[in-house]
Scaffold this active site. Sequence first.
Site, PDB file in Angstrom:
ATOM      1  N   HIS A   7       5.237  -4.997  -1.851  1.00  0.00           N
ATOM      2  CA  HIS A   7       5.475  -5.179  -0.414  1.00  0.00           C
ATOM      3  C   HIS A   7       6.824  -4.616   0.053  1.00  0.00           C
ATOM      4  O   HIS A   7       6.904  -3.879   1.021  1.00  0.00           O
ATOM      5  CB  HIS A   7       5.417  -6.659  -0.036  1.00  0.00           C
ATOM      6  CG  HIS A   7       4.171  -7.353  -0.510  1.00  0.00           C
ATOM      7  ND1 HIS A   7       2.946  -6.766  -0.496  1.00  0.00           N
ATOM      8  CD2 HIS A   7       3.969  -8.608  -0.995  1.00  0.00           C
ATOM      9  CE1 HIS A   7       2.022  -7.617  -0.960  1.00  0.00           C
ATOM     10  NE2 HIS A   7       2.632  -8.740  -1.273  1.00  0.00           N
TER      11      HIS A   7
ATOM     12  N   ASP B  46      -2.200  -3.206  -0.035  1.00  0.00           N
ATOM     13  CA  ASP B  46      -0.953  -3.955   0.038  1.00  0.00           C
ATOM     14  C   ASP B  46      -0.983  -4.584   1.421  1.00  0.00           C
ATOM     15  O   ASP B  46      -0.842  -3.879   2.424  1.00  0.00           O
ATOM     16  CB  ASP B  46       0.269  -3.031  -0.098  1.00  0.00           C
ATOM     17  CG  ASP B  46       1.551  -3.829  -0.146  1.00  0.00           C
ATOM     18  OD1 ASP B  46       1.742  -4.692   0.742  1.00  0.00           O
ATOM     19  OD2 ASP B  46       2.370  -3.623  -1.047  1.00  0.00           O
ATOM     20  N   HIS B  47      -1.190  -5.897   1.475  1.00  0.00           N
ATOM     21  CA  HIS B  47      -1.474  -6.481   2.798  1.00  0.00           C
ATOM     22  C   HIS B  47      -0.286  -6.348   3.762  1.00  0.00           C
ATOM     23  O   HIS B  47      -0.450  -6.440   4.964  1.00  0.00           O
ATOM     24  CB  HIS B  47      -1.980  -7.918   2.681  1.00  0.00           C
ATOM     25  CG  HIS B  47      -0.924  -8.941   2.435  1.00  0.00           C
ATOM     26  ND1 HIS B  47      -0.406  -9.191   1.198  1.00  0.00           N
ATOM     27  CD2 HIS B  47      -0.272  -9.776   3.277  1.00  0.00           C
ATOM     28  CE1 HIS B  47       0.502 -10.143   1.280  1.00  0.00           C
ATOM     29  NE2 HIS B  47       0.615 -10.513   2.541  1.00  0.00           N
TER      30      HIS B  47
END
Length: 507
Positions: free
Chosen positions: A244, A181-182
Site C-alpha cells: 500500500h 492493492d485495495h
Amino acid sequence: MNATEPHILTIFGASGDLTKRKLIPALFKLYQQKHLPEQFYILGIGRTENTDDNFRKKMAGWIDKQDEFPQQKQDFLKLLFYEPLDTGNPDAYIKQKNRLDELRAQSDIPENYIYYLATPPVLYEKVAQGLAIAGINKDEADKSWKRIIIEKPFGVDYESAKNLNKRLLCYFAEDQIYRIDHYLGKETVQNVLVTRFANGIFEPLWNRNYIHHVEITSAEDLGVEERGGYYDNAGALRDMVQNHLLQLVGLIAMEPPILAESTAIRNETMKVFQSLRPIKEEEVSKYVIRGQYTSCKVKGEKVPGYRDEEGVAKDSRTETYVALKFFIDNWRWSGIPFYIRSGKRLPTKVTEIVIHFKKSPHHIFSHQYEQMNTQNQLVIRVQPDEGLLIKFGMKEPGVGFKVKTANMDVHYSDFSKGRISEAYERLLLDCMQGDSTLYIRGDAVEEAWKFVQPILNAWKNQPDIPVYGYPAGTWGPEHADSLIEEPDLTWRYPCKNLSNDGEYCEL
Ligand code: BG6
C-alpha cells in the site's frame, strides 16, 4: 468508461472473510448502480460443502444493512451460486468448468470469466494450474476472455514473489493477471493523479527545488484483531509498506504519464520503484525503526499488548509499527527525504500524505516578528475525512505584518454527489471492463519487494536490532522521531497520544 461485457465471476474462497465483508457488498453496490451486465453470475467456490440456497442466505446477512431495497437484494442474490470443490487438487477443476458451462447455457453468456482468488496464498498456483487443466484459462481472440485477480500478500519476500509471478505466467498471460492493492481503489488515492496532473499550479513545484520532504502515514487504532496468526508471520513492513505505502509513493513521485491509461501509468510507477535507493543491510538501524505495541489504557479501557493477542507468539519480535526514511535517486527527487510510517494501535485511524514545501528563501517579516514556524504543506487526506488541505501563511489582521498559518481545506464529501465508493467496487468494475490501470504489474511487485528485502534480511540476520515497545494508543516508538534529523521538524501528528501512562521500552 469501457463496456462491461457479459461474464461469470468465480470467487475462490467463497466461505472466507473477504468474500462476505468486502466482495459481496461491493458487488451488490455495483448491482444497485446498474454497473453489472444483464448477463452475469457469481459462482462461489470453497472446500466447504454448501448449496446455492445456503450460500445466498449466508451472503444475505452481509448485505442486510441495505434493508431499504429488499427487492433489489432478492434479485441480486439470485445471481449467486455455489460449488464445493477440493481447491487443493488441480484435477478437480473440471467440476468447475462443467458448472460454468451450465450457468452460461442459462443466459447465453460467452466464455468470459473472472476468477477472484480470495484464498490463502498457498493455493494461488494450484488454482491457476487447476483452471489450466480444465482448459478455462486462455483468452480466445475476439471471442472470449479470462482474467484472474490475485489478492495480497503477493509473496512473502522478493524470491517468493518472483517465483509466484513465474508460476502464474505458466498458466495466464501478464495482461490476464490483476494483482490487487485495495489502496489504489480508494478515491483519494486516484485523486493524487488528478491533483498533480489536471492542475497547472502544483506540478511546477513538485520537485527537489521546492519540496523539502514528503511524509506518508498510515495509522490504525485497532490491533491485529482476529488475524494474529497471519500477522505474526507478516508484520507491518510486509502487511502495509511493501504494497500500500509504496504504491502511494509511486503515485506521488512518478513523472507525468503521457495518458491516464494502464501502460503509461504503470510504466511511470515502475520507474519510481527502480529509482528507490536501496537501504543497505548494515544501515537498516539508521533508516528504519520498528516497534510493537504493549498493553495500555486507551480511552479508559485496558487493551492487550501485541504479545497477548491470539495467535501471536509470547516472545514475538514482529513489528506492529515501522517507520522509514529513504531517497529516490532520480532527477526530480535527488536528495529529498521520504518518510513513511505505519502502525497498529496508534491513537487514530488516518492515512495521509504530506508534501512539506521549503521555506521562503528570504524572510522579510522576521525583523519585526518571529518567522512563521510552519512550512507550507499540502496534506492529502486519504482517509477518513477524505480531502486536501493546504497550509500557508496569512497576515493576521491588525497593525504590522504578523504571519499566521491558515488552512485551505477541501472535503471530498462536499464535492461528491453521493457516497464515496468503496475501493473494491471500483477495482472489481475495472477488472470487469479490462482496465488494469489500478492493478499492479508483476515487475512492479517484484521491484517493491526488492526494496524491502534488505530490511527483512537485516532483521533476520541481526536480531539485536531493537524492537521498541510503545504503549497502545500512542504514536509509536519515540525513536522514530530521530529519523527526521532536523531539530525543528517532526512527523505531523493529526491528534495527540491517547495513553500517557504506558512505558516505552526495548523488547
Ligand atoms: C490490509 C492489511 O491490507 O490493509 C490490514 O492487511 C490493514 O492489516 C488494512 O488493516 C488497512 O486497510 P484500510 O483500507 O482500512 O486502510
